[in-house]
Design a protein around this motif. Structure first.
Motif, PDB file in Angstrom:
ATOM      1  N   ALA A  14       0.843  -1.209   0.000  1.00 34.92           N
ATOM      2  CA  ALA A  14       0.000   0.000   0.000  1.00 34.92           C
ATOM      3  C   ALA A  14       0.871   1.248   0.000  1.00 34.92           C
ATOM      4  O   ALA A  14       0.581   2.215  -0.722  1.00 34.92           O
ATOM      5  N   ASP A  15       1.953   1.234   0.782  1.00 35.43           N
ATOM      6  CA  ASP A  15       2.868   2.388   0.821  1.00 35.43           C
ATOM      7  C   ASP A  15       3.458   2.659  -0.559  1.00 35.43           C
ATOM      8  O   ASP A  15       3.523   3.805  -1.003  1.00 35.43           O
ATOM      9  N   ARG A  18       0.777   3.934  -2.936  1.00 35.73           N
ATOM     10  CA  ARG A  18       0.427   5.297  -2.522  1.00 35.73           C
ATOM     11  C   ARG A  18       1.476   6.291  -3.024  1.00 35.73           C
ATOM     12  O   ARG A  18       1.150   7.355  -3.537  1.00 35.73           O
ATOM     13  N   LEU A  56      -5.946   1.275   0.390  1.00 39.58           N
ATOM     14  CA  LEU A  56      -5.983   2.427  -0.519  1.00 39.58           C
ATOM     15  C   LEU A  56      -7.410   2.843  -0.841  1.00 39.58           C
ATOM     16  O   LEU A  56      -7.702   4.026  -0.997  1.00 39.58           O
ATOM     17  N   ARG A  57      -8.303   1.878  -0.926  1.00 40.60           N
ATOM     18  CA  ARG A  57      -9.720   2.193  -1.184  1.00 40.60           C
ATOM     19  C   ARG A  57     -10.298   2.942   0.000  1.00 40.60           C
ATOM     20  O   ARG A  57     -11.003   3.942  -0.167  1.00 40.60           O
ATOM     21  N   GLU A  59      -8.698   4.806   2.053  1.00 39.72           N
ATOM     22  CA  GLU A  59      -8.109   6.144   2.043  1.00 39.72           C
ATOM     23  C   GLU A  59      -8.672   7.020   0.935  1.00 39.72           C
ATOM     24  O   GLU A  59      -8.392   8.214   0.885  1.00 39.72           O
ATOM     25  N   LEU A  61      -8.022   6.741  -2.296  1.00 34.10           N
ATOM     26  CA  LEU A  61      -7.075   6.960  -3.390  1.00 34.10           C
ATOM     27  C   LEU A  61      -7.437   6.189  -4.655  1.00 34.10           C
ATOM     28  O   LEU A  61      -7.036   6.572  -5.751  1.00 34.10           O
ATOM     29  N   VAL A  72      -7.117   4.640 -10.205  1.00 27.35           N
ATOM     30  CA  VAL A  72      -6.723   5.756  -9.349  1.00 27.35           C
ATOM     31  C   VAL A  72      -7.832   6.799  -9.418  1.00 27.35           C
ATOM     32  O   VAL A  72      -8.269   7.189 -10.506  1.00 27.35           O
TER      33      VAL A  72
END
Length: 126
Positions: A14-15, A18, A56-57, A59, A61, A72
């Motif tokens: 994820a990092d 991101r 990510l979802r 968050e 993003l 994205v």
């Protein structure tokens, strides 16, 4: 690419994704690589990749489109603005909860100072 640092593999993925989104390597509207491709790239299982995508979802993003893939999210879109507003509201809720916790402690301190427990019959001069 996954390092044995103690940080969970899904968070490392994820990092990395991101960073790619924020740097523009994965611009808005771009499809993320498939789960299979990400599994091969990071040498992990599908469940690890799915957990990273879920982060990510959450968050805001990325967004999934049934049968098409994961893309994205455009931060300027209505959905992107909604995520930003939700994030701001969540920050405010955290502040409110901290303030309420502080007030609860202060009231408890005041109550214990003002309303000391009465002595029960049978207890001698404490």
């Amino acid at each position: 690419m996954i390092e044995k640092t103690g940080r969970p593999a899904y968070m490392q993925i994820a990092d990395e994704l991101r960073r790619q989104i924020r740097s523009g390597s994965l611009p808005p509207g771009t499809a993320l690589p498939s789960i299979t491709q990400l599994c091969r790239r990071y040498d992990v299982s599908a469940s690890v990749v799915k957990a990273a995508i879920s982060v990510l979802r959450t968050e805001g993003l990325i967004v999934g489109q049934q049968g098409k893939g994961v893309f994205v999210r455009d931060p300027g879109s209505a959905a992107g603005r909604e995520v930003a507003e939700t994030s701001e509201i969540m920050e405010q809720l955290v502040e409110i909860r901290a303030t309420l916790r502080d007030l609860r402690e202060r009231v408890a301190d005041l109550e214990s100072a003002v309303f000391q427990e009465p002595k029960r019959s049978g207890e001698r001069g404490k």
